[in-house]
Design a protein around this motif. Structure first.
Motif, PDB file in Angstrom:
ATOM      1  N   LEU A 206       0.830  -1.204   0.000  1.00  0.00           N
ATOM      2  CA  LEU A 206       0.000   0.000   0.000  1.00  0.00           C
ATOM      3  C   LEU A 206       0.868   1.259   0.000  1.00  0.00           C
ATOM      4  CD1 LEU A 206      -2.867   1.117   0.074  1.00  0.00           C
ATOM      5  CD2 LEU A 206      -2.696   1.181   2.568  1.00  0.00           C
ATOM      6  N   THR A 207       1.981   1.227   0.738  1.00  0.00           N
ATOM      7  CA  THR A 207       2.898   2.363   0.729  1.00  0.00           C
ATOM      8  C   THR A 207       3.461   2.600  -0.662  1.00  0.00           C
ATOM      9  OG1 THR A 207       3.518   1.953   3.048  1.00  0.00           O
ATOM     10  CG2 THR A 207       5.029   3.287   1.722  1.00  0.00           C
ATOM     11  N   ALA A 208       3.799   1.525  -1.350  1.00  0.00           N
ATOM     12  CA  ALA A 208       4.312   1.650  -2.718  1.00  0.00           C
ATOM     13  C   ALA A 208       3.246   2.235  -3.648  1.00  0.00           C
ATOM     14  CB  ALA A 208       4.768   0.290  -3.237  1.00  0.00           C
ATOM     15  N   LEU A 209       1.992   1.806  -3.471  1.00  0.00           N
ATOM     16  CA  LEU A 209       0.901   2.317  -4.306  1.00  0.00           C
ATOM     17  C   LEU A 209       0.683   3.809  -4.065  1.00  0.00           C
ATOM     18  CD1 LEU A 209      -1.474   1.921  -6.246  1.00  0.00           C
ATOM     19  CD2 LEU A 209      -2.859   1.188  -4.285  1.00  0.00           C
ATOM     20  N   ALA A 223       5.666   6.822 -13.141  1.00  0.00           N
ATOM     21  CA  ALA A 223       4.758   6.590 -12.023  1.00  0.00           C
ATOM     22  C   ALA A 223       3.494   5.842 -12.427  1.00  0.00           C
ATOM     23  CB  ALA A 223       4.378   7.928 -11.384  1.00  0.00           C
ATOM     24  N   THR A 224       2.999   6.044 -13.652  1.00  0.00           N
ATOM     25  CA  THR A 224       1.764   5.380 -14.062  1.00  0.00           C
ATOM     26  C   THR A 224       1.909   3.862 -14.112  1.00  0.00           C
ATOM     27  OG1 THR A 224       1.032   7.327 -15.300  1.00  0.00           O
ATOM     28  CG2 THR A 224       0.010   5.216 -15.855  1.00  0.00           C
ATOM     29  N   ALA A 230       1.668  -1.733  -8.701  1.00  0.00           N
ATOM     30  CA  ALA A 230       1.419  -1.770  -7.260  1.00  0.00           C
ATOM     31  C   ALA A 230      -0.043  -2.066  -6.962  1.00  0.00           C
ATOM     32  CB  ALA A 230       1.836  -0.448  -6.630  1.00  0.00           C
ATOM     33  N   GLY A 231      -0.959  -1.518  -7.777  1.00  0.00           N
ATOM     34  CA  GLY A 231      -2.376  -1.783  -7.576  1.00  0.00           C
ATOM     35  C   GLY A 231      -2.727  -3.244  -7.783  1.00  0.00           C
ATOM     36  N   LEU A 232      -2.172  -3.849  -8.834  1.00  0.00           N
ATOM     37  CA  LEU A 232      -2.417  -5.275  -9.079  1.00  0.00           C
ATOM     38  C   LEU A 232      -1.840  -6.132  -7.962  1.00  0.00           C
ATOM     39  CD1 LEU A 232      -1.695  -5.446 -12.925  1.00  0.00           C
ATOM     40  CD2 LEU A 232      -3.923  -5.578 -11.783  1.00  0.00           C
ATOM     41  N   ARG A 236      -3.911  -8.707  -5.512  1.00  0.00           N
ATOM     42  CA  ARG A 236      -3.541 -10.119  -5.328  1.00  0.00           C
ATOM     43  C   ARG A 236      -3.309 -10.432  -3.853  1.00  0.00           C
ATOM     44  NH1 ARG A 236      -1.563 -13.056  -9.652  1.00  0.00           N
ATOM     45  NH2 ARG A 236      -1.483 -14.724  -8.091  1.00  0.00           N
ATOM     46  N   TRP A 237      -2.642  -9.517  -3.158  1.00  0.00           N
ATOM     47  CA  TRP A 237      -2.349  -9.763  -1.752  1.00  0.00           C
ATOM     48  C   TRP A 237      -3.636  -9.745  -0.919  1.00  0.00           C
ATOM     49  CZ3 TRP A 237       1.377 -11.949   0.735  1.00  0.00           C
ATOM     50  CH2 TRP A 237       1.441 -11.828   2.133  1.00  0.00           C
ATOM     51  N   LEU A 238      -4.607  -8.915  -1.306  1.00  0.00           N
ATOM     52  CA  LEU A 238      -5.876  -8.880  -0.593  1.00  0.00           C
ATOM     53  C   LEU A 238      -6.586 -10.221  -0.686  1.00  0.00           C
ATOM     54  CD1 LEU A 238      -7.988  -7.145   0.924  1.00  0.00           C
ATOM     55  CD2 LEU A 238      -8.974  -6.597  -1.302  1.00  0.00           C
TER      56      LEU A 238
END
Length: 404
Positions: A206-209, A223-224, A230-232, A236-238
């Motif tokens: 989340l910090t990276a996102l 950044a995009t 990071a969002g993907l 996955r981690w969720l």
């Protein structure tokens, strides 16, 4: 095994003994965060001159504070949900105090930036704690109104403090939130504790996102794709850890997602307008910087004060109506600002976006908190505030790109 699991579940849901905290102290606990966001607006030129740096270089002070607030919001919410309000209060107060001390003695810019970041981390936690302890719409309204009201006067207060005590004193104004900590601790505030195991990978992702999102307006080519990756990874981690740093109960709640998304958009519009209007007023009305600062204080102050009334009035209003009403107010502000160059109309546009953002933050935060299980409330407040503060960070950058 079932006995062990039951014991763990009992510990995870243990409620701290304590009572409610008066709304006024929660407002004092949260409000000074806005000094760190808006207070340096008229101070950075003095910082650059004294340190022998360019104005662009010293803007890292504000960037570091904003990044730390965005990142610190969910981090400190997790600390609160795992260790309770009292432990989180003490830790956040220590961060604010340490950051303030570093800011006062910093000989070079990197130390000054570090001090601002530490203040941001602590202030983010204190604000999230204040919002999670607000148990009524009126109390939540007072907390968010304090943020908006302090933010409206922060540039002028920072300028006055700089004239009296120097720019370092202006940069440590967030430490005023520490005035409320002893009183809040004496009330032994109530918190429902969640599972004690900390989700380090979830926090890192989340910090990276958040970091990637903050840099999108500045370096979108890099950044995009970083944001997408990071969002993907977060998604996955969720799936792998639904009870982790970002609880699945929070992000799978449609009401929470709609509330947080609306708050993000309102913040983008409000803070973008806040940074876009001063140069327009200076150019079209021929006002000096101090005249612009004084003029723009009134619509911002109106928005902060009016938000308390709006939140109280809409306490029982259907959620679906709110997510239409506040964006319409913000949109009306944008239309008004784009149709005329008259200073009075531009200030009116700022008043509309300010009322929409300040009222929306409080009203929607209350809905977001009640849309999730009680033991996820602290985490929900952290994620909601993260969305709003991301909008506050991206709004000025987007405005700068549009005006360039």
């Amino acid at each position: 095994m079932s006995t062990v699991r039951s014991a763990k579940e009992h510990v995870a849901r243990t409620r701290e003994q304590g009572g409610r905290v008066p709304a006024a102290w929660l407002a004092v606990l949260a409000g000074p965060l806005s000094f760190g966001i808006a207070g340096p607006a008229l101070v950075l030129a003095d910082v650059a001159r004294d340190l022998g740096l360019t104005p662009a270089a010293v803007t890292w002070i504000v960037t570091a504070f904003g990044w730390a607030v965005a990142v610190g919001t969910p981090l400190m919410a997790s600390l609160q949900s795992r260790r309770g309000s009292r432990t989180a209060l003490a830790a956040c107060a220590a961060l604010v105090l340490l950051g303030g001390i570093l800011t006062l003695v910093a000989p070079v810019l990197p130390v000054l930036v570090t001090g601002g970041a530490l203040q941001g981390l602590g202030a983010a936690g204190l604000t999230t704690i204040a919002m999670s302890l607000a148990r009524s719409a009126r109390t939540m309204g007072l907390v968010t109104a304090s943020l908006a009201t302090v933010g409206s006067v922060a540039p002028l207060v920072g300028d006055v403090v700089t004239g009296l005590l120097g720019w370092r004193a202006a940069l440590v104004l967030p430490v005023l939130s520490l005035l409320a900590v002893p009183s809040v601790l004496r009330r032994r505030p109530v918190t429902v504790l969640s599972a004690p195991r900390f989700d380090l990978p979830g926090a890192a992702l989340l910090t990276a996102l958040v970091t990637a999102l903050v840099f999108v307006p500045h370096a979108w080519q890099v950044a995009t794709p970083a944001t997408v990756a990071a969002g993907l990874a977060c998604a996955r981690w969720l799936q792998h850890r639904p009870d982790g740093f970002v609880p699945a109960a929070v992000v799978r709640s449609p009401v929470f997602l709609l509330a947080a998304g609306t708050a993000f958009l309102l913040a983008v519009v409000n803070f973008g307008t806040m940074y876009a209007l001063p140069p327009l007023l200076a150019e079209r009305a021929g006002w000096t910087g101090q005249q612009v600062g004084l003029a723009i204080t009134w619509p911002l102050l109106f928005g902060g004060i009016a938000s308390y009334v709006v939140i109280a009035v809409t306490a029982r209003t259907p959620f679906e109506f709110l997510v239409v009403l506040f964006p319409l107010l913000a949109g009306a502000g944008i239309v008004l600002a784009s149709l005329t160059a008259a200073p009075f109309a531009l200030l009116g546009a700022q008043a509309l976006t300010s009322v929409a953002a300040a009222s929306g933050q409080g009203a929607l935060a209350a809905r977001a908190g009640t849309a999730v299980p009680e033991d996820s409330r602290a985490a929900a407040m952290g994620q909601f505030n993260l969305a709003y503060l991301l909008g506050a960070a991206l709004g000025p950058a987007i405005a700068a790109l549009l005006l360039a």
